[in-house]
Motif scaffolding. Structure first.
Motif, short mmCIF file in Angstrom:
data_model
loop_
_atom_site.label_atom_id
_atom_site.label_comp_id
_atom_site.label_asym_id
_atom_site.label_seq_id
_atom_site.Cartn_x
_atom_site.Cartn_y
_atom_site.Cartn_z
N GLU A 4 0.84 -1.19 0.00
CA GLU A 4 0.00 0.00 0.00
C GLU A 4 0.88 1.25 0.00
OE1 GLU A 4 -3.62 2.02 2.62
OE2 GLU A 4 -2.77 0.07 3.16
N LEU A 38 -8.89 5.64 -2.10
CA LEU A 38 -7.61 5.92 -1.44
C LEU A 38 -7.85 6.82 -0.24
CD1 LEU A 38 -5.45 6.69 -4.62
CD2 LEU A 38 -5.68 4.50 -3.43
N CYS A 172 -3.35 1.87 -8.08
CA CYS A 172 -3.57 1.77 -6.63
C CYS A 172 -5.04 1.76 -6.27
CB CYS A 172 -2.89 2.94 -5.91
SG CYS A 172 -1.09 2.97 -6.06
N GLN A 208 -6.95 -6.96 6.33
CA GLN A 208 -7.06 -6.02 5.21
C GLN A 208 -8.03 -4.88 5.49
OE1 GLN A 208 -4.84 -6.39 2.83
NE2 GLN A 208 -4.21 -8.18 4.00
#
Length: 259
Positions: A4, A38, A172, A208
């Motif tokens: 990440e 994000l 991402c 996660q």
């Protein structure tokens, strides 16, 4: 599994720290990132101090972080960001060919004025930097080492940051939309210390997910705790079902937090 990335935001300006102007970037940047699945890891407010700025960018560049920086890239003596970045990278400043072309389009072609040395300072960036296109008035920002430097004006800065996110970090973006769900817990057992073991079990079972707990008190002194998780929908639903069963066993009153 892909590591990440860490995203940071720097808002620059003595006027922010003095209270003469209010920050207009943090909320909008978090919205732009959330729309892409994000989130920011950190944010800093820094004054127009060249040494302080240089040291801050050296740290974040060494850490390999992605940083969006708003403000301080103008051509007046109180703007130090361009020079600070050059110091951090260890290179001189120069007028880039890309920036010069964009400035000529803006000033010479559109405004019918000369590209004076003073105006050319707007495109004088650290050697090796690339430009960030500015859809508002064509005066570019610049990027180097995954650091993106944009003006302090929100109408310019935010589309430029959005462009950088979509151009360089779409890989991402999570494949599945991230969701956030939480319970509002109340009662004698609705405090973090009593539920710490439960939180640790959730983190261990669903690594996660992002777990969060937000305690609060009403004016009457009644305790509430918002407890929830964020992540992919299937894992969120499983974790929330587990949390619900556990708090019910402990006699904790719960209800869904309204979206």
């Amino acid at each position: 599994m892909q590591q990440e990335r860490i995203f940071g935001l720097v808002v620059i300006g003595d006027e922010i720290l003095s209270g003469k102007r209010q920050d207009a970037h943090f909320t909008r940047v978090t919205e732009l990132m959330a729309a892409r699945g994000l989130r920011l890891s950190w944010a800093s407010y820094l004054g127009d101090n060249r040494k302080q700025l240089s040291e801050a960018f050296k740290r974040s560049m060494k850490a390999g972080e992605v940083v969006f920086s708003c403000g301080g890239i103008g051509n007046t003596p109180d703007d130090h960001t361009r020079q600070a970045v050059a110091d951090a990278v260890g290179v001189p400043l120069c007028l880039s060919s890309e920036a010069k072309a964009a400035l000529e389009q803006r000033f010479v072609t559109e405004l019918k004025v000369a590209l004076t040395p003073e105006r050319a300072l707007l495109g004088t960036f650290p050697v090796g930097a690339d430009i960030i296109p500015n859809p508002f008035n064509r005066v570019p920002g610049f990027m180097i080492r995954e650091h993106y430097f944009v003006p302090g004006f929100p109408e310019m800065a935010h589309p430029m940051i959005e462009w950088a996110l979509d151009t360089f970090y779409s890989h991402c973006f999570p494949r599945q939309p991230r969701v956030e769900k939480s319970f509002l817990l109340s009662g004698e057992m609705a405090h973090e210390s009593s539920l710490l073991d439960l939180m640790e079990r959730v983190v261990a079972a669903w690594p996660q997910l992002r777990l969060f707990s937000l305690p609060s008190l009403t004016k009457t002194g009644r305790r509430h705790l918002e407890l929830g998780v964020e992540g992919e929908a299937a894992e969120v639903n499983a974790a929330m079902d587990f949390i619900r069963q556990e708090v019910e066993k402990r006699g904790v009153t719960w209800r869904w937090r309204d979206a």
